[in-house]
Design a protein around this motif. Structure first.
Motif, PDB file in Angstrom:
ATOM      1  N   ILE A  65       9.256 -25.335  83.694  1.00  0.00           N
ATOM      2  CA  ILE A  65       9.258 -24.023  84.351  1.00  0.00           C
ATOM      3  C   ILE A  65       8.060 -23.874  85.272  1.00  0.00           C
ATOM      4  O   ILE A  65       8.206 -23.638  86.480  1.00  0.00           O
ATOM      5  N   PHE A  66       6.862 -24.000  84.745  1.00  0.00           N
ATOM      6  CA  PHE A  66       5.648 -23.700  85.503  1.00  0.00           C
ATOM      7  C   PHE A  66       5.063 -24.906  86.224  1.00  0.00           C
ATOM      8  O   PHE A  66       4.023 -24.807  86.861  1.00  0.00           O
ATOM      9  N   GLY A  67       5.729 -26.059  86.139  1.00  0.00           N
ATOM     10  CA  GLY A  67       5.265 -27.219  86.875  1.00  0.00           C
ATOM     11  C   GLY A  67       4.048 -27.852  86.234  1.00  0.00           C
ATOM     12  O   GLY A  67       3.863 -27.804  85.005  1.00  0.00           O
ATOM     13  N   PRO A  68       3.157 -28.475  87.017  1.00  0.00           N
ATOM     14  CA  PRO A  68       1.997 -29.165  86.453  1.00  0.00           C
ATOM     15  C   PRO A  68       1.111 -28.239  85.628  1.00  0.00           C
ATOM     16  O   PRO A  68       0.833 -27.101  86.027  1.00  0.00           O
ATOM     17  N   VAL A  69       0.684 -28.754  84.474  1.00  0.00           N
ATOM     18  CA  VAL A  69      -0.252 -28.040  83.609  1.00  0.00           C
ATOM     19  C   VAL A  69      -1.315 -29.030  83.159  1.00  0.00           C
ATOM     20  O   VAL A  69      -1.099 -30.244  83.135  1.00  0.00           O
ATOM     21  N   LEU A  70      -2.470 -28.505  82.781  1.00  0.00           N
ATOM     22  CA  LEU A  70      -3.601 -29.321  82.355  1.00  0.00           C
ATOM     23  C   LEU A  70      -3.927 -29.021  80.903  1.00  0.00           C
ATOM     24  O   LEU A  70      -3.775 -27.880  80.448  1.00  0.00           O
ATOM     25  N   ALA A  86     -10.942 -32.814  88.901  1.00  0.00           N
ATOM     26  CA  ALA A  86     -10.406 -34.037  89.519  1.00  0.00           C
ATOM     27  C   ALA A  86      -8.950 -34.260  89.120  1.00  0.00           C
ATOM     28  O   ALA A  86      -8.102 -34.594  89.963  1.00  0.00           O
ATOM     29  N   VAL A  87      -8.624 -34.065  87.849  1.00  0.00           N
ATOM     30  CA  VAL A  87      -7.241 -34.232  87.403  1.00  0.00           C
ATOM     31  C   VAL A  87      -6.351 -33.169  88.043  1.00  0.00           C
ATOM     32  O   VAL A  87      -5.212 -33.441  88.428  1.00  0.00           O
ATOM     33  N   SER A  88      -6.868 -31.954  88.175  1.00  0.00           N
ATOM     34  CA  SER A  88      -6.121 -30.902  88.864  1.00  0.00           C
ATOM     35  C   SER A  88      -5.790 -31.311  90.293  1.00  0.00           C
ATOM     36  O   SER A  88      -4.657 -31.137  90.763  1.00  0.00           O
ATOM     37  N   PRO A  99      -3.043 -25.486  86.998  1.00  0.00           N
ATOM     38  CA  PRO A  99      -3.839 -25.794  88.174  1.00  0.00           C
ATOM     39  C   PRO A  99      -3.468 -24.842  89.311  1.00  0.00           C
ATOM     40  O   PRO A  99      -2.415 -24.195  89.236  1.00  0.00           O
ATOM     41  N   PRO A 100      -4.303 -24.749  90.343  1.00  0.00           N
ATOM     42  CA  PRO A 100      -5.543 -25.483  90.556  1.00  0.00           C
ATOM     43  C   PRO A 100      -6.686 -24.896  89.742  1.00  0.00           C
ATOM     44  O   PRO A 100      -6.669 -23.719  89.404  1.00  0.00           O
ATOM     45  N   ALA A 150       3.741 -28.403  95.777  1.00  0.00           N
ATOM     46  CA  ALA A 150       4.957 -27.584  95.848  1.00  0.00           C
ATOM     47  C   ALA A 150       5.410 -27.113  94.478  1.00  0.00           C
ATOM     48  O   ALA A 150       6.105 -26.101  94.366  1.00  0.00           O
ATOM     49  N   ARG A 151       5.025 -27.830  93.414  1.00  0.00           N
ATOM     50  CA  ARG A 151       5.432 -27.449  92.064  1.00  0.00           C
ATOM     51  C   ARG A 151       4.398 -26.587  91.356  1.00  0.00           C
ATOM     52  O   ARG A 151       4.650 -26.113  90.237  1.00  0.00           O
TER      53      ARG A 151
END
Length: 888
Positions: A597-602, A662-664, A622-623, A706-707
């Motif tokens: 749903i929310f795309g990339p997460v850290l 950096a990972v973000s 992120p970011p 975009a995600r």
């Protein structure tokens, strides 16, 4: 669709019910009678070709027969009839419809959307209960009862829960500005309603019951904007992990979807609660206590047991009880009997007469340490509770947002409870409930602080994106889903993450021994196999190997063990690396994952081989910047270990923050990243060091900017432009620019500030500057021009700002340049930058307001193609300027 015409939905002037009926137990019958009995003052008509009259009122056969064009149509007709009805109503001028009907097929739904779009007709539903706007007497629903008017707006994806909440709220005398059942949210969704309710003068707080979010970036933008304006409180269904899927990486296993939703709520500055009852408790508390900055609680009670209950709950929830100062203790000693508790809770003893309550409150309300008071009263036969309430309520009303009330009991204390409520004092059934409410308020305040905090500038160097992209491209070309350890660490190093140098060698004991020969000191030996991601679990890690012989023996044993236990695993080689010696290091995990749903997460937490068992982790979207990274760290238990203890010095948290940032960045720059683990990441007084890493790739490109649910800083919009024979940097504003922007505004002439803000200059608070610098790049843009020749390379020469409405139809601009630079073309340069940006984003019209005596600005906008006119809705000294924009 767009944000337009929601006023026709929520505050219509006229309503038509299609499918209104006289048959019992029909939805159309209930909706018609609710609407007629609710007190709505506008015209209401029924449409049913079977009936000539309904409840003594003429009934119309079709939309064509109606005597007026209704603002709102409520559709209770069969599924196949909905699309033709929407098309007919839209063509006639209706701009909002509630589709109560259930059972629409996917084809039906698409046909309804296609019919609505040409007319921008807004759709609530289908399969919804409808909506109520009690301040209008509007009940366009099939709820079983009406709602009281009030200042809470409730939006629910569950119609059944909405009716249950309505029943409970009526019993508690809680009122609403709006109650809205979303149903299947074919068109109108949470984002649309958050945008509308944020500016609704009838709504003081927004309550959401959420089961799923379909447009995450739209939702996050609307939620962040609404949460800056008023409290937004959420109940989210689905905390249980039953629906979570297993993942190959530690991060994938730990980053459950509910934790991701929590991270989204925190990032938006909203508050999440666990139960429906807490939803209203939090709303009541925030409505009255939102501006109370107290972080500690003072309890006053006439019963020791009640005070102990409050203190126990405070300890359980981590709420600090305020410690009375010497002056307060002396004052209380003069008004209380000698056997009072002499501490917090302040037990004034059960035989207290009315005056003792008044005197105690007077002492506490004038003590600076007693910022928030919880009054817990148990009824006695000595003094009537109503007498106490009537004596204290006027006194407490003079201190709004200071006191929480808890009248223990039922009918006996009901008059006292009502007296306090009439004075604007929040009331709770039990001491535990009141303390829980105070704890929720603290959580809300922390979320709001995170939303507004100014981050420090990152010291990270720019990443080597070309090197990183080459690594990813090479692996995908070889159809490798997982990077080997050496490639994964090389990827980290390209983004500035400190790593332990690692050699990848062929899978032979001799090759491993030869690699160890080139390394000084003991080494670590690990297997490299795409089938064995958790190497230690497969016996594929040996540490502290002292020499070549030990390495050769370990490699031979590993090969034999793998042949016996994992015969199908493909061994690609050995990794050999020097043993790192950092005795004070704490093992951490930093990871990234793509939520559906929310795309990339850290993810951040305590690392090591037992990371899933320990389960100490926190999630963020992120970011990230320094502030958000530090907040992510602080939400874990391991954060306390990183501050140092016994003989262990504090770890360098800035270095850990840099790894998270950096990972973000990686997740934004490299769309092919699907999962990433750094485990363990060592952190100590020397900094951070990545010992091991796993990276999974996907040609489907699940990550990337975009995600992101929150649009990151658009670095691609940075420009170096020519001005006055030299160059200046024009770039989007950043949250880190608060100090820079303060200097720019404080150095401006007062007259220039009046021209820009239409009012006399005033001191610039942190909140005001945060609103100007911490913008939502999805909806706003502010370009600043920087002087590269300034002593620190950072001085703002001017700024142009553009705030778009949620549907990108219209955007309002403002521009200002440094006072000494007026008349030198910088304003025109910034305006043209803004116009180019608006064209690229597809904005249809740019508008603005200019003071009539600001002749220079009026001349500039006219030269850029703007038209000017007076606006009868605005003060006469303001001129409305606008320009239609070309298609991108």
């Amino acid at each position: 669709m767009t944000q337009r015409h929601l006023d026709r939905l929520l505050t219509p002037q006229s309503v038509a019910i299609f499918g209104a009926s006289d048959k019992p137990a029909r939805v159309g019958t209930t909706v018609w009678r609710n609407l007629r009995s609710g007190g709505f003052q506008g015209p209401v008509v029924a449409v049913n070709p079977r009936l000539a009259r309904l409840d003594g009122q003429r009934c119309y056969a079709s939309a064509a027969d109606l005597p007026f064009i209704p603002d709102l149509a409520v559709l209770c007709t069969p599924p196949a009839s909905i699309a033709p009805l929407v098309a007919d109503l839209g063509a006639r001028g209706t701009r909002a419809a509630i589709i109560v009907t259930a059972g629409l097929s996917p084809a039906d739904k698409q046909a309804v959307l296609d019919a609505a779009r040409p007319h921008m007709l807004r759709l609530l539903g289908p399969n919804c209960i409808g909506l109520l706007s009690p301040h209008l007497g509007l009940n366009a629903s099939f709820t079983h009862t009406h709602a009281r008017p009030g200042e809470l707006a409730l939006v629910s994806q569950s119609g059944a829960l909405l009716t249950a909440l309505l029943d409970w709220a009526n019993k508690q005398r809680i009122g609403f500005s709006h109650l809205i059942s979303l149903g299947e949210n074919l068109d109108v969704d949470f984002g649309d309603l958050l945008d509308h309710l944020a500016g609704d003068p009838h709504t003081r707080a927004i309550l959401l019951y959420i089961e799923s979010v379909s447009s995450p970036r739209k939702f996050m933008s609307a939620a962040r904007a609404a949460a800056r304006a008023k409290p937004v409180i959420v109940v989210k269904a689905g905390r249980a992990p039953a629906g979570m899927q297993a993942a190959a990486s530690h991060t994938g296993a730990l980053a459950g979807s509910d934790l991701v939703f929590d991270a989204a709520i925190r990032r938006a500055g909203m508050l999440r609660v666990d139960t429906l009852k807490e939803l209203f408790i939090a709303a009541q508390t925030l409505a009255r206590f939102r501006d109370n900055p107290a972080s500690e609680l003072m309890v006053i009670t006439n019963g020791g047991g009640a005070g102990v209950m409050a203190a126990d709950e405070a300890a359980h929830l981590g709420v600090k009880l305020a410690r009375p100062g010497d002056a307060l203790m002396r004052r209380l000693n003069t008004v209380l009997p000698g056997n009072w508790s002499h501490g917090n809770p302040v037990d004034i003893i059960g035989d207290a007469p009315v005056q003792r309550y008044v005197d105690s409150f007077d002492a506490l309300l004038n003590a600076p340490e007693a910022g928030a008071l919880l009054f817990v009263h148990a009824p006695t036969a000595i003094v009537d509770s109503r007498d106490i309430a009537e004596a204290c309520a006027p006194q407490l009303a003079r201190h709004p947002g200071r006191v929480m009330g808890c009248w223990l009991g039922g009918d006996t204390v009901e008059p006292a409870r009502r007296c306090f409520e009439a004075a604007g004092i929040a009331d709770y059934e039990t001491p535990e409930e009141a303390v829980r409410a105070f704890s929720l308020m603290q959580t809300y305040r922390r979320n709001q602080m995170t939303l507004r905090q100014t981050p420090a500038a990152s010291t990270l160097a720019e990443p080597d994106q070309a090197r990183a992209r080459n690594l990813v491209a090479a692996a995908l070309a070889e159809e490798r889903e997982w990077l080997d350890e050496v490639a994964a660490k090389s990827l980290l190093a390209a983004y500035g993450v400190p790593i332990v140098a690692t050699h990848l060698v062929p899978p032979t004991p001799d090759a491993a021994a030869a690699a160890a020969r080139s390394i000084t000191g003991p080494v670590a030996l690990k297997i490299v196999s795409p089938q064995l991601l958790h190497k230690s679990d497969a016996g594929g890690v040996r540490l502290d190997l002292a020499d070549e012989a030990a390495v050769r023996t370990a490699a031979q044993e590993m090969l034999a063990h793998l042949q016996a236990t994992q015969p199908h695993a493909r061994l690609e080689g050995f990794s050999v690396q020097a043993m790192a010696r950092r005795p004070h290091a704490q093992e951490l995990i930093v990871g990234a994952h793509v939520d559906p749903i929310f795309g990339p997460v850290l993810l951040f937490g305590q690392g090591g081989t037992a990371v899933e068992v320990i389960g100490d982790r926190a999630i963020a979207l992120p970011p990230l910047n320094r502030t958000l990274a530090r907040d992510l760290i602080d939400r874990t238990r391991v954060a306390r270990l990183l501050t140092g203890y016994r003989d262990r010095p504090p770890a360098r948290l800035d270095a850990v923050c840099d790894v998270l940032i950096a990972v973000s960045r990686m997740m934004g720059d490299l769309p092919e990243l699907a999962e990433l683990d750094i485990n363990p990441l060592w952190a100590d007084e020397h900094g951070a060091l990545a010992l091991d890493a796993r990276v999974r790739l996907s040609a489907a490109r699940p990550a990337g900017v975009a995600r992101f649910a929150v649009r990151p800083y658009p670095a691609e919009l940075e420009r170096t432009l020519l001005w006055r024979g030299g160059s200046i940097l024009v770039r989007p504003i950043r949250p880190e620019d608060e100090a820079l922007h303060r200097e720019f505004l404080e150095s401006a002439d007062p007259e220039d500030l009046r021209m820009r803000f239409f009012e006399a200059p005033h001191p610039w608070s942190h909140d005001a500057l945060a609103r100007l610098t911490q913008i939502d790049y999805e909806r706003e843009m502010a370009f600043i021009a920087l002087d590269p020749n300034a002593p620190d390379g950072r001085r703002t020469l001017g700024v142009v700002r553009l705030v778009r409405d949620p549907d990108n139809t219209e955007a309002e601009f403002a521009v200002m340049v440094r006072s000494r630079l007026k008349g030198q073309g910088l304003g025109r340069l910034l305006m043209q930058t803004m116009l180019d940006y608006a064209t690229a984003r597809g904005t249809q019209r740019i508008i603005g307001y200019v003071l009539r005596d600001n002749r220079a600005m009026l001349t500039l906008v006219k030269s850029l193609g703007f038209t000017t006119q007076a606006d009868p809705q605005q003060p006469s000294e303001l001129i409305y300027v606008s320009r239609a924009m070309p298609a991108p």
